[in-house]
Scaffold this motif. Structure first.
Motif, PDB file in Angstrom:
ATOM      1  N   SER A 177       0.822  -1.218   0.000  1.00 22.32           N
ATOM      2  CA  SER A 177       0.000   0.000   0.000  1.00 22.32           C
ATOM      3  C   SER A 177       0.852   1.262   0.000  1.00 22.32           C
ATOM      4  O   SER A 177       0.700   2.127  -0.866  1.00 22.32           O
ATOM      5  N   VAL A 178       1.753   1.403   0.964  1.00 21.19           N
ATOM      6  CA  VAL A 178       2.525   2.641   1.066  1.00 21.19           C
ATOM      7  C   VAL A 178       4.030   2.411   1.064  1.00 21.19           C
ATOM      8  O   VAL A 178       4.798   3.381   1.162  1.00 21.19           O
ATOM      9  N   GLY A 179       4.451   1.168   0.924  1.00 17.52           N
ATOM     10  CA  GLY A 179       5.860   0.852   1.077  1.00 17.52           C
ATOM     11  C   GLY A 179       6.778   1.600   0.135  1.00 17.52           C
ATOM     12  O   GLY A 179       7.851   2.064   0.530  1.00 17.52           O
ATOM     13  N   PHE A 180       6.379   1.773  -1.141  1.00 14.62           N
ATOM     14  CA  PHE A 180       7.281   2.392  -2.114  1.00 14.62           C
ATOM     15  C   PHE A 180       7.483   3.892  -1.855  1.00 14.62           C
ATOM     16  O   PHE A 180       8.435   4.490  -2.340  1.00 14.62           O
ATOM     17  N   LEU A 181       6.586   4.506  -1.090  1.00 13.50           N
ATOM     18  CA  LEU A 181       6.718   5.929  -0.742  1.00 13.50           C
ATOM     19  C   LEU A 181       7.351   6.147   0.620  1.00 13.50           C
ATOM     20  O   LEU A 181       7.651   7.291   0.990  1.00 13.50           O
ATOM     21  N   PHE A 182       7.573   5.078   1.354  1.00 19.85           N
ATOM     22  CA  PHE A 182       7.915   5.217   2.767  1.00 19.85           C
ATOM     23  C   PHE A 182       9.272   5.882   2.975  1.00 19.85           C
ATOM     24  O   PHE A 182       9.373   6.905   3.671  1.00 19.85           O
ATOM     25  N   LEU A 183      10.346   5.328   2.405  1.00 18.57           N
ATOM     26  CA  LEU A 183      11.674   5.862   2.669  1.00 18.57           C
ATOM     27  C   LEU A 183      11.864   7.271   2.103  1.00 18.57           C
ATOM     28  O   LEU A 183      12.415   8.141   2.796  1.00 18.57           O
ATOM     29  N   PRO A 184      11.423   7.565   0.861  1.00 15.90           N
ATOM     30  CA  PRO A 184      11.498   8.968   0.418  1.00 15.90           C
ATOM     31  C   PRO A 184      10.701   9.905   1.323  1.00 15.90           C
ATOM     32  O   PRO A 184      11.149  11.019   1.630  1.00 15.90           O
ATOM     33  N   GLY A 185       9.524   9.464   1.754  1.00 20.64           N
ATOM     34  CA  GLY A 185       8.730  10.282   2.666  1.00 20.64           C
ATOM     35  C   GLY A 185       9.412  10.473   4.001  1.00 20.64           C
ATOM     36  O   GLY A 185       9.376  11.570   4.582  1.00 20.64           O
ATOM     37  N   ALA A 186      10.043   9.418   4.519  1.00 17.02           N
ATOM     38  CA  ALA A 186      10.752   9.526   5.797  1.00 17.02           C
ATOM     39  C   ALA A 186      11.910  10.506   5.696  1.00 17.02           C
ATOM     40  O   ALA A 186      12.169  11.285   6.624  1.00 17.02           O
ATOM     41  N   ALA A 187      12.615  10.479   4.562  1.00 12.65           N
ATOM     42  CA  ALA A 187      13.716  11.424   4.357  1.00 12.65           C
ATOM     43  C   ALA A 187      13.190  12.858   4.303  1.00 12.65           C
ATOM     44  O   ALA A 187      13.755  13.769   4.926  1.00 12.65           O
ATOM     45  N   LEU A 188      12.096  13.077   3.557  1.00  9.73           N
ATOM     46  CA  LEU A 188      11.521  14.419   3.442  1.00  9.73           C
ATOM     47  C   LEU A 188      11.021  14.924   4.788  1.00  9.73           C
ATOM     48  O   LEU A 188      11.327  16.065   5.193  1.00  9.73           O
ATOM     49  N   PHE A 189      10.270  14.105   5.507  1.00 12.26           N
ATOM     50  CA  PHE A 189       9.732  14.542   6.793  1.00 12.26           C
ATOM     51  C   PHE A 189      10.838  14.731   7.834  1.00 12.26           C
ATOM     52  O   PHE A 189      10.721  15.569   8.734  1.00 12.26           O
ATOM     53  N   GLY A 190      11.908  13.932   7.731  1.00 15.69           N
ATOM     54  CA  GLY A 190      13.047  14.130   8.623  1.00 15.69           C
ATOM     55  C   GLY A 190      13.667  15.506   8.409  1.00 15.69           C
ATOM     56  O   GLY A 190      13.989  16.211   9.375  1.00 15.69           O
ATOM     57  N   TRP A 191      13.828  15.887   7.130  1.00 11.83           N
ATOM     58  CA  TRP A 191      14.378  17.212   6.846  1.00 11.83           C
ATOM     59  C   TRP A 191      13.418  18.315   7.303  1.00 11.83           C
ATOM     60  O   TRP A 191      13.843  19.317   7.883  1.00 11.83           O
ATOM     61  N   LEU A 192      12.113  18.139   7.060  1.00 12.16           N
ATOM     62  CA  LEU A 192      11.128  19.130   7.493  1.00 12.16           C
ATOM     63  C   LEU A 192      11.131  19.277   9.021  1.00 12.16           C
ATOM     64  O   LEU A 192      10.954  20.370   9.546  1.00 12.16           O
ATOM     65  N   SER A 193      11.325  18.160   9.718  1.00 13.29           N
ATOM     66  CA  SER A 193      11.399  18.202  11.177  1.00 13.29           C
ATOM     67  C   SER A 193      12.582  19.036  11.631  1.00 13.29           C
ATOM     68  O   SER A 193      12.465  19.905  12.504  1.00 13.29           O
ATOM     69  N   CYS A 194      13.751  18.799  11.024  1.00 15.28           N
ATOM     70  CA  CYS A 194      14.949  19.560  11.368  1.00 15.28           C
ATOM     71  C   CYS A 194      14.762  21.032  11.019  1.00 15.28           C
ATOM     72  O   CYS A 194      15.040  21.924  11.842  1.00 15.28           O
ATOM     73  N   ALA A 195      14.263  21.314   9.812  1.00 14.00           N
ATOM     74  CA  ALA A 195      14.085  22.694   9.368  1.00 14.00           C
ATOM     75  C   ALA A 195      13.034  23.412  10.213  1.00 14.00           C
ATOM     76  O   ALA A 195      13.201  24.589  10.565  1.00 14.00           O
ATOM     77  N   GLY A 196      11.930  22.718  10.533  1.00 13.99           N
ATOM     78  CA  GLY A 196      10.873  23.336  11.324  1.00 13.99           C
ATOM     79  C   GLY A 196      11.344  23.704  12.715  1.00 13.99           C
ATOM     80  O   GLY A 196      11.032  24.792  13.227  1.00 13.99           O
TER      81      GLY A 196
END
Length: 355
Positions: A177-196
Motif C-alpha cells: 500500500s505505502v511501502g514504495f513511498l515510505f523511505l522517500p517520505g521519511a527522508a523528506l519529513f526528517g528534513w522538514l522536522s529539522c528545518a521546522g
C-alpha cells in the motif's frame, strides 16, 4: 599488658590517625588551574533566552569558561537530569546490543546494515542532546548552535528508525500500500522536522508563542506517524503469537506517546513553580520516556532482525538495501547544512546587535 606498652600502642595509633588525616582530599588531586563551575543562580540573573517556564532557580551563569560547563556534569543544576538521562542511555543501548548479539546472533553484512544504522542514529541523537543541555548556557551563540545540532540528531534518529521499521518490521500488506513511498517520505519529513525546529528556534523569542510549538510539532508529528506506520500496522493487523517483538513495539509506542505529552506540556512544574527546578520537571520526564522508547525499540528491532535476516535480501533486493543505507550519510549532510544556514542567520543577528 603493662601500662608502658599500652601507652606506646596508644601513641602509635594516634600517630597513624594523624597521618590518615593528612591523606589527600579529592580537591587536592584536581589541578589548581582547572576552573570550577560557579554557583547556580535564579532565573532573574540569566538572560531571557535561557529561562524555562516555571523553572525559577538552578541556572548556570553565562560566559563562564567552557570547562566549567563540562565540569557542571557533576554539579547540581536544573539541566543535570536532562544530561544524565540521555548520557546513561547510550551505554545501556550498547550493553543491550552486545547482549542481543550474543543471544540472537548478529553478522555484519548487507542485511544487518539498517540495524547498525539505527543504533548509530540513536547514539547520535543521545550524544547531541547531552551536548546541547550541557553547553547551551555558555552564550547566546552557543545556545543556538548546540540546539540546532540537537535538532539534527532528532532528524537523524527519525530516519534511522524508518530504516529499521521498513526492512525488519513491515508486513507485505503494508508494503503493497505505502511501502514504495515510505523511505522517500521519511527522508523528506526528517528534513522538514529539522528545518521546522530550527526555524521555530530562530524566529520566536521568549516568552514563546503557541506558533513556535506548532512549528515544531507538526513536521515532527508527521515524521513520527510515517515512521511508526509499519509498526502500527503490524500491531493492529497481525496476531502477536508468542513473539516478543510486538510487545516491545507496543512498549516503545507507549513510551513515545508519554514522552510527547511531557514535551508538549510543562507539567508538573506548571502547577508547582519553583518546586521542580532540580527534580521532576516535564522535560526530564520527557527525556526518561524517550530513552526507554529507544531501548524498547532496539529490543524489538533486534528480534525482528533475528526473525527476518535470512530473507531480507530476497524480500527487498540488495540494490534497494544499499541505496537506502547510502542515503543515510547524504541525509545527515543535508540536515547539517540546514542547521548551518540557520546558524548563519543567528550570526548575522548577533553582529547587527553588537553594531
Amino acid at each position: 599488658m603493662s601500662a608502658p606498652d599500652a601507652l606506646r600502642r596508644l601513641s602509635t595509633l594516634t600517630l597513624s590517625v594523624q597521618h590518615l588525616g593528612r591523606l589527600p582530599h579529592l580537591s587536592d588531586l584536581v589541578p589548581s588551574s582547572l576552573p570550577s563551575p560557579g554557583a547556580t543562580v535564579a532565573a532573574s540573573q540569566v538572560p531571557a533566552l535561557f529561562r524555562e517556564p516555571y523553572i525559577l532557580s538552578g541556572y548556570r551563569p553565562v560566559r563562564q569558561d567552557w570547562r566549567c560547563y563540562l565540569l557542571s556534569l557533576f554539579q547540581r543544576h536544573n539541566e543535570s537530569l536532562n544530561v544524565w538521562t540521555h548520557l546513561l542511555a547510550g551505554p545501556v543501548l550498547l550493553l543491550r546490543w552486545w547482549a542481543n548479539a550474543g543471544t540472537l546472533g548478529y553478522t555484519l553484512d548487507a542485511a544487518s546494515l539498517p540495524l547498525a544504522l539505527f543504533l548509530l542514529s540513536a547514539l547520535t541523537y543521545l550524544g547531541l542532546s547531552v551536548a546541547a543541555h550541557l553547553f547551551q548556557s555558555h552564550s547566546e551563540r552557543a545556545h543556538y548552535f548546540f540546539f540546532f545540532l540537537d535538532y539534527v540528531g532528532v532528524a537523524v534518529y527519525q530516519y534511522g528508525c524508518s530504516l529499521g521499521h521498513y526492512f525488519y518490521t513491515s508486513e507485505p500488506a503494508w508494503r503493497e500500500s505505502v511501502g514504495f513511498l515510505f523511505l522517500p517520505g521519511a527522508a523528506l519529513f526528517g528534513w522538514l522536522s529539522c528545518a521546522g525546529c530550527c526555524l521555530a528556534k530562530l524566529r520566536y523569542r521568549r516568552p514563546y508563542p503557541l506558533q513556535r510549538k506548532v512549528c515544531q510539532l507538526i513536521p515532527t508529528s508527521l515524521a513520527y506517524l510515517l515512521d511508526i506506520s509499519p509498526v502500527a500496522h503490524r500491531l493492529l493487523a497481525c496476531p502477536w503469537g508468542r513473539e516478543a517483538a510486538p510487545h516491545f513495539h507496543a512498549l516503545q509506542v507507549a513510551c513515545f506517546l508519554l514522552a510527547a505529552f511531557f514535551f508538549s506540556c510543562p507539567v508538573p512544574e506548571r502547577f508547582f513553580p519553583g518546586r521542580c527546578d532540580f527534580l521532576g520537571q516535564g522535560h526530564q520526564v520527557f527525556h526518561l520516556f524517550l530513552s526507554l522508547c529507544t531501548v524498547f525499540q532496539l529490543e524489538a528491532l533486534f528480534r525482528d532482525y533475528a526473525r527476518r535476516r535470512h530473507v531480507v535480501l530476497e524480500l527487498f533486493g540488495e540494490g534497494q538495501l544499499w541505496w537506502a543505507c547510502a542515503s543515510f550519510p547524504a541525509l545527515v549532510l543535508c540536515f547539517l547544512l540546514t542547521a548551518a544556514v540557520a546558524m548563519r542567520r543567528v550570526d548575522q543577528k548577533l553582529r547587527s546587535k553588537d553594531e
